[in-house]
Motif scaffolding. Structure first.
Motif, short mmCIF file in Angstrom:
data_model
loop_
_atom_site.label_atom_id
_atom_site.label_comp_id
_atom_site.label_asym_id
_atom_site.label_seq_id
_atom_site.Cartn_x
_atom_site.Cartn_y
_atom_site.Cartn_z
N LEU A 201 1.59 68.40 30.95
CA LEU A 201 1.69 69.77 31.42
C LEU A 201 3.00 69.91 32.17
O LEU A 201 3.22 69.25 33.19
CB LEU A 201 0.51 70.13 32.33
CG LEU A 201 0.55 71.54 32.95
CD1 LEU A 201 0.51 72.60 31.86
CD2 LEU A 201 -0.62 71.72 33.91
N VAL A 202 3.87 70.76 31.65
CA VAL A 202 5.18 70.99 32.26
C VAL A 202 5.13 72.30 33.03
O VAL A 202 4.65 73.32 32.52
CB VAL A 202 6.29 71.05 31.19
CG1 VAL A 202 7.63 71.41 31.81
CG2 VAL A 202 6.39 69.73 30.44
N ALA A 203 5.61 72.28 34.26
CA ALA A 203 5.85 73.50 35.03
C ALA A 203 7.37 73.63 35.15
O ALA A 203 8.04 72.68 35.56
CB ALA A 203 5.21 73.44 36.40
N ALA A 204 7.90 74.79 34.79
CA ALA A 204 9.35 74.90 34.73
C ALA A 204 9.81 76.31 35.05
O ALA A 204 9.05 77.28 34.96
CB ALA A 204 9.86 74.50 33.34
N ASP A 205 11.08 76.41 35.42
CA ASP A 205 11.73 77.69 35.60
C ASP A 205 11.96 78.32 34.23
O ASP A 205 12.21 77.62 33.25
CB ASP A 205 13.07 77.47 36.32
CG ASP A 205 13.66 78.75 36.87
OD1 ASP A 205 14.16 79.56 36.06
OD2 ASP A 205 13.63 78.94 38.09
N GLU A 206 11.90 79.66 34.15
CA GLU A 206 12.15 80.33 32.87
C GLU A 206 13.55 80.05 32.35
O GLU A 206 13.76 79.97 31.13
CB GLU A 206 11.97 81.85 33.03
CG GLU A 206 10.53 82.30 33.00
CD GLU A 206 10.38 83.79 32.90
OE1 GLU A 206 9.31 84.24 32.47
OE2 GLU A 206 11.33 84.52 33.27
N ARG A 207 14.53 79.88 33.25
CA ARG A 207 15.90 79.62 32.81
C ARG A 207 16.00 78.27 32.12
O ARG A 207 16.97 78.01 31.40
CB ARG A 207 16.84 79.69 34.01
CG ARG A 207 17.03 81.09 34.57
CD ARG A 207 17.77 81.09 35.88
NE ARG A 207 17.00 80.43 36.94
CZ ARG A 207 17.38 80.34 38.19
NH1 ARG A 207 18.55 80.81 38.56
NH2 ARG A 207 16.61 79.73 39.08
N ASP A 208 15.01 77.43 32.33
CA ASP A 208 14.94 76.14 31.64
C ASP A 208 14.12 76.28 30.36
O ASP A 208 14.64 76.29 29.25
CB ASP A 208 14.32 75.11 32.58
CG ASP A 208 13.97 73.78 31.92
OD1 ASP A 208 13.74 73.74 30.70
OD2 ASP A 208 13.90 72.78 32.64
N ILE A 209 12.83 76.46 30.51
CA ILE A 209 11.90 76.23 29.40
C ILE A 209 11.87 77.37 28.39
O ILE A 209 11.57 77.15 27.21
CB ILE A 209 10.48 75.95 29.96
CG1 ILE A 209 9.66 75.17 28.94
CG2 ILE A 209 9.79 77.24 30.41
CD1 ILE A 209 8.43 74.53 29.53
N VAL A 210 12.20 78.60 28.81
CA VAL A 210 12.28 79.71 27.86
C VAL A 210 13.68 79.77 27.25
O VAL A 210 13.83 79.89 26.02
CB VAL A 210 11.92 81.04 28.54
CG1 VAL A 210 12.10 82.20 27.55
CG2 VAL A 210 10.47 81.01 29.05
N ARG A 211 14.70 79.66 28.10
CA ARG A 211 16.07 79.77 27.61
C ARG A 211 16.42 78.68 26.60
O ARG A 211 17.15 78.93 25.63
CB ARG A 211 17.05 79.72 28.78
CG ARG A 211 18.51 79.81 28.36
CD ARG A 211 19.45 79.73 29.55
NE ARG A 211 20.82 79.60 29.10
CZ ARG A 211 21.40 78.43 28.80
NH1 ARG A 211 20.72 77.29 28.93
NH2 ARG A 211 22.65 78.39 28.38
#
Length: 347
Positions: A201-211
């Motif tokens: 399970l990864v928790a990430a900033d949108e600028r990381d995981i979406v971008r």
């Protein structure tokens, strides 16, 4: 005639079972057999040879007694294989790829959630990035919204599903159930049936995981704001925290069909919304947004096709980059023009 029928009655099921066991075992050895390629392929060859010998023996109406050595060896191989397969256990201790190297650790104290190892990479390409792992604190009383993010990487039926939570201070946090790859390992949907990889399970900033999906991998990414009361949003966030804590205590294997990015989210939501119906679109995850729309959990004031059109983020995401890096305004940019559903009465 009856004798022929009786002969076929026991031979056909045995032939089918032998074919299935031969194919399944060969794939299992391919994906989880010895790392040394020569040894792995030798074991696969021996396994298939025993299977072929069994097929020939069973298919012959009057097989010589000497030919039954093959089926005997195959049965023995199956017993050895079963012991080996049961001994393969999930682990946290492997040579993990950089982007899944750290395990999410979560602590909750009332409405305050502390997350350790939140990923906030700056991606330039799949292999070129600046790695950052952060510790973040979130106040669930400030949780404002949730968005379903769907990233298509293999046609319209197959997509990766993420859930992004938005807070009153403008921060976004994304949870993503993913394959925990080792260094050099490529994702294989087929390998996901054979304990090839653990689940993370990864928790990430949108600028990381979406971008990284829209701007770097060139996947087709859509965002859909979800119509959920705030209390249910908090329950869903807590469910992710529970999932992180369970995975920290007990590693699990990723399974392409039963334990993946969509089915685990469904299991969590089902605890919050009892009676949530099962649907084939939970397996064909590319159609998940349509399923959520039919449940009334998206903005149903307009047709789904319009939500899909306005939820496509790639052009906005790419345009938001600053000198090839993620813009601080990335989250706002990808939501420009995306319709927001009305809040439930009294929320």
């Amino acid at each position: 005639m009856s004798g022929v029928f009786l002969a076929l009655a026991w031979r056909l099921p045995l032939l089918v079972l032998t074919l299935a066991a031969s194919g399944w075992g060969a794939l299992a050895l391919h994906f989880r057999g010895p790392e040394h390629a020569a040894v792995r392929w030798a074991l696969i060859a021996l396994w298939l040879a025993a299977g072929v010998a069994t097929l020939v023996t069973v298919a012959l109406p009057r097989a010589p007694a000497s030919l039954w050595i093959g089926p005997g060896l195959f049965v023995f191989s199956i017993l050895v294989f079963a012991g080996w397969w049961q001994g393969i256990q999930p682990s946290h201790d492997r040579d993990w790829a950089d982007d899944v190297a750290r395990l999410l650790k979560a602590d909750i104290d009332g409405d305050i959630v502390t997350l350790e190892n939140v990923r906030n990479f700056d991606w330039r390409s799949r292999s070129d990035f600046d790695a950052r792992w952060e510790t973040r604190r979130y106040d669930l009383t400030q949780l404002q919204r949730a968005d379903l993010v769907v990233s298509y990487w293999m046609g319209p039926a197959i997509a990766h599903t993420l859930v992004s939570f938005g807070f009153d201070d403008g921060r976004q946090l994304v949870f993503s159930v993913e394959v925990r790859r080792t260094h050099g390992q490529e994702f294989s949907a087929l390998g996901g049936f054979f304990r090839q990889s653990e689940l993370v399970l990864v928790a990430a900033d949108e600028r990381d995981i979406v971008r990284t999906r829209s701007n770097v991998r060139d996947e087709q990414v859509y965002i859909y704001p979800v119509a959920m009361p705030r209390e249910e949003l908090r329950s869903l966030f807590r469910a992710y925290v529970d999932e992180a804590q369970q995975l920290e205590r007990e590693p699990r294997f990723y399974n392409t069909l039963l334990s993946n990015c969509t089915t685990i989210v469904y299991d969590m939501v089902k605890r919050i919304v009892p009676g949530l119906p099962w649907d084939y679109r939970l397996l064909l995850s590319g159609y998940l947004p349509d399923y959520i729309y039919d449940l009334g959990a998206l903005d149903t004031r307009q047709p789904f096709a319009e939500l899909q059109r306005r939820g496509y983020i790639n052009e906005r995401a790419i345009a938001s980059d600053v000198d090839g890096h993620a813009s601080p305004a990335f989250s706002a940019a990808i939501r420009a023009g995306v319709p927001v559903p009305e809040r439930p009465p009294g929320d």
